[in-house]
Scaffold this motif. Structure first.
Motif, mmCIF file in Angstrom:
data_model
loop_
_atom_site.group_PDB
_atom_site.id
_atom_site.type_symbol
_atom_site.label_atom_id
_atom_site.label_comp_id
_atom_site.label_asym_id
_atom_site.label_seq_id
_atom_site.Cartn_x
_atom_site.Cartn_y
_atom_site.Cartn_z
ATOM 1 N N THR A 83 0.876 -1.210 0.064
ATOM 2 C CA THR A 83 0.040 -0.070 0.052
ATOM 3 C C THR A 83 1.014 1.385 0.062
ATOM 4 O OG1 THR A 83 0.052 -0.097 2.263
ATOM 5 C CG2 THR A 83 -1.886 -1.347 1.502
ATOM 6 N N MET A 84 0.307 2.515 -0.029
ATOM 7 C CA MET A 84 0.907 3.694 0.078
ATOM 8 C C MET A 84 1.699 3.731 1.415
ATOM 9 S SD MET A 84 1.494 6.170 -1.965
ATOM 10 C CE MET A 84 2.565 7.646 -1.983
ATOM 11 N N VAL A 85 1.200 3.236 2.448
ATOM 12 C CA VAL A 85 1.942 3.081 3.885
ATOM 13 C C VAL A 85 3.206 2.316 3.664
ATOM 14 C CG1 VAL A 85 1.926 2.241 6.160
ATOM 15 C CG2 VAL A 85 -0.107 3.239 5.060
ATOM 16 N N GLY A 86 3.220 1.136 2.969
ATOM 17 C CA GLY A 86 4.492 0.382 2.787
ATOM 18 C C GLY A 86 5.443 0.935 1.753
ATOM 19 N N TRP A 87 4.970 1.617 0.729
ATOM 20 C CA TRP A 87 5.635 2.040 -0.343
ATOM 21 C C TRP A 87 6.546 3.279 0.552
ATOM 22 C CZ3 TRP A 87 6.693 6.977 -2.499
ATOM 23 C CH2 TRP A 87 7.563 7.017 -3.527
ATOM 24 N N THR A 88 5.830 4.147 1.108
ATOM 25 C CA THR A 88 6.598 5.449 1.971
ATOM 26 C C THR A 88 7.492 4.830 2.847
ATOM 27 O OG1 THR A 88 4.301 6.246 1.972
ATOM 28 C CG2 THR A 88 6.068 7.271 3.050
ATOM 29 N N ALA A 89 7.334 3.689 3.534
ATOM 30 C CA ALA A 89 8.146 3.187 4.458
ATOM 31 C C ALA A 89 9.368 2.584 3.673
ATOM 32 C CB ALA A 89 7.644 1.978 5.330
ATOM 33 N N ALA A 90 9.339 1.957 2.621
ATOM 34 C CA ALA A 90 10.539 1.653 1.505
ATOM 35 C C ALA A 90 11.305 2.606 1.172
ATOM 36 C CB ALA A 90 9.924 0.715 0.580
ATOM 37 N N CYS A 91 10.764 3.951 0.692
ATOM 38 C CA CYS A 91 11.165 5.056 0.375
ATOM 39 C C CYS A 91 11.997 5.495 1.442
ATOM 40 C CB CYS A 91 10.264 6.078 -0.176
ATOM 41 S SG CYS A 91 10.821 7.489 -0.700
ATOM 42 N N TRP A 92 11.660 5.926 2.671
ATOM 43 C CA TRP A 92 12.508 6.359 3.959
ATOM 44 C C TRP A 92 13.505 5.435 4.173
ATOM 45 C CZ3 TRP A 92 12.133 10.612 6.819
ATOM 46 C CH2 TRP A 92 11.309 11.676 6.405
ATOM 47 N N VAL A 93 13.313 4.258 4.331
ATOM 48 C CA VAL A 93 14.497 3.231 4.652
ATOM 49 C C VAL A 93 15.438 3.090 3.856
ATOM 50 C CG1 VAL A 93 14.985 0.895 5.148
ATOM 51 C CG2 VAL A 93 12.887 1.714 6.295
ATOM 52 N N MET A 94 15.257 3.149 2.586
ATOM 53 C CA MET A 94 16.155 3.145 1.239
ATOM 54 C C MET A 94 16.809 4.278 1.317
ATOM 55 S SD MET A 94 13.957 1.083 -1.608
ATOM 56 C CE MET A 94 14.854 0.585 -2.982
ATOM 57 N N SER A 95 16.197 5.365 1.455
ATOM 58 C CA SER A 95 17.001 6.663 1.196
ATOM 59 C C SER A 95 17.710 7.203 2.655
ATOM 60 C CB SER A 95 15.833 7.827 1.001
ATOM 61 O OG SER A 95 15.049 7.462 -0.266
#
Lengths: 234, 226
Positions: free
Chosen positions: A115-127
């Motif tokens: 979901t958007m929650v998961g995508w945002t979490a991935a974006c933050w962790v990766m960056s």
């Protein structure tokens, strides 16, 4: 969701960062080229060898990174994996970081599973996770370089000796990490390494006898392609 | 411009440009969250961020200390921005050194490393962009079962030739490298994290050269191996 994670402004943002990297590299290379030519008196053909070597050595090993990019795109959209694999990211590191991010909010990395929650979490962790490397390079390279500079004042031979020793250690580690440790599990990798090594020995010895410098220039590219061919055959 | 001035410029430019890129990198998730008003729960994601940092951190001292004599500060600043320091930038540098006949820890070596790593960075960035553009037509090739072993073993295949070329540079390299390879292999068998295997092997390599190439010749006045 698909439109959000592939938004036009995100492509523009990533493009700005990537252009920034290219500009940084271009400025450094131009300065180094002038320094090599004017101050170190290296001729253009020698400098061009460095340029060609950098290009030749990097083409094929980038392919696995493209494969990871194409694997992550259906899950995370195009801009995020494009950014992460162009800046700091390695093929394995980014897959692990994306997975860690998505899992931290209880979701699973897959096509259409986040979901958007998961995508945002991935974006933050990766960056954020990977940016720590830039923090390290910004603040640690200068003092470590100065440490070597201080040793130079004591004795230049000492610095050259330590330099050669560090290089020897790096090569010994690479021989184990990319070849010998795959015996007996992972023999395909070992054979790819061994085939490339053996051809490297032959070319180096032939080159020493015949003094064909072009053989030396293309040694890495030729050996790499041969090793890859053997990996497909065994 | 002498070596000192050039190095000073490299540090000033390397640090400032790395810092700007760091800010841009950090700005990306912040902007995404601000635009979509979708902020993550930091209590949930911090272990993920820590995992990534802990995965990367052990490599930093080994790479920076170990690669500094060969790559020099400029190439290291460049390499840390695009990543793949060991797999791509280091071989590009050593290949260039071997092709031109440069010694590590010299101004020439560090300067040429900037050109080789810069070229390598350009290739990675451009190929990734092309990969993104041509993702559909490229898929049959990239996912071909026949070619899969070749792609997944490209880096070991790259290092095979590079190591052969480096070891056969002279009698000294041949004699000094082989015990180091055996040492690294035995160390790897202990199950130690790869980052520490690298760091310890680099330190032992530096000690080997320090004793055999510097300390003993200084005391006895004789060079062991030329």
């Amino acid at each position: 969701m698909k439109e959000i994670i592939n938004a036009g402004w995100m492509y523009a943002f990533v493009a700005v960062i990537i252009i920034g990297i290219l500009v940084q590299n271009f400025i450094m290379m131009r300065k180094a080229w002038n320094h090599a030519k004017n101050d170190l008196k290296l001729d253009d053909s020698q400098i061009r060898k460095g340029l060609i070597n950098g290009i030749l050595v990097s083409i094929v090993p980038t392919i696995p990174v493209i494969v990871v990019l194409l694997t992550l795109v259906p899950m995370l959209g195009s801009p995020l994996p494009w950014l992460r694999l162009s800046v700091i990211g390695s093929a394995t590191g980014e897959s692990i970081a994306a997975d860690a991010g998505v899992q931290s909010v209880g979701e699973t990395l897959g096509i259409g599973t986040i979901t958007m929650v998961g995508w945002t979490a991935a974006c933050w962790v990766m960056s954020m996770g990977n940016s720590s490397s830039l923090l390290w390079s910004t603040f640690a390279i200068r003092p470590i370089s100065k440490m070597y500079g201080a040793a130079e004042k004591v004795d230049m031979r000492l610095v050259l000796g330590i330099g050669a020793g560090c290089l020897a250690g790096t090569m010994a580690y690479a021989a184990v990490n990319f070849g010998l440790k795959y015996i007996p599990k992972g023999m395909t990798t070992f054979w790819a390494f061994a085939a490339s090594f053996c051809l490297g020995v032959v070319i180096t010895l032939v080159n020493k006898k015949l003094k064909k410098s072009w053989l030396n220039d293309f040694l890495m590219a030729i050996c790499m392609l041969f090793g890859m061919f053997i990996a497909c055959v065994v | 411009m002498d070596k000192k001035q050039f190095e000073k410029w490299v540090h000033r430019f390397g640090q400032s440009s790395s810092f700007v890129l760091l800010l841009l990198m950090v700005a990306f998730p912040i902007t995404v969250s601000a635009v979509y008003n979708q902020w993550p729960n930091f209590g949930q994601i911090w272990p993920g961020i820590l995992t990534v940092i802990l995965m990367l951190a052990p490599w930093w001292p080994g790479e920076t200390i170990g690669y500094m004599p060969t790559m020099g500060p400029g190439a290291l600043y460049q390499s840390y921005i695009t990543g793949n320091v060991t797999a791509l930038r280091m071989p590009a540098t050593i290949g260039t050194m071997n092709a031109i006949g440069l010694e590590p820890n010299t101004d020439g070596c560090h300067t040429m490393a900037i050109i080789a790593c810069g070229a390598s960075n350009f290739v990675t960035v451009i190929l990734l962009f092309l990969g993104l553009l041509l993702s559909v037509p490229l898929q049959p090739v990239l996912y071909s079962e026949t070619l899969q072993p070749a792609f997944s073993n490209a880096i070991p295949a790259l290092f095979g030739g590079l190591i052969a070329q480096s070891i056969l540079k002279g009698k000294k390299q041949l004699l000094y490298y082989i015990p180091l390879v055996i040492f690294a292999y035995l160390l790897n068998l202990t199950g130690l994290n790869g980052a520490y295997v690298m760091l310890i092997t680099v330190v032992v390599g530096a000690l080997e050269y320090f004793v055999l190439d510097f300390l003993i010749p200084k005391k006895t006045g004789k060079t062991l191996v030329k």
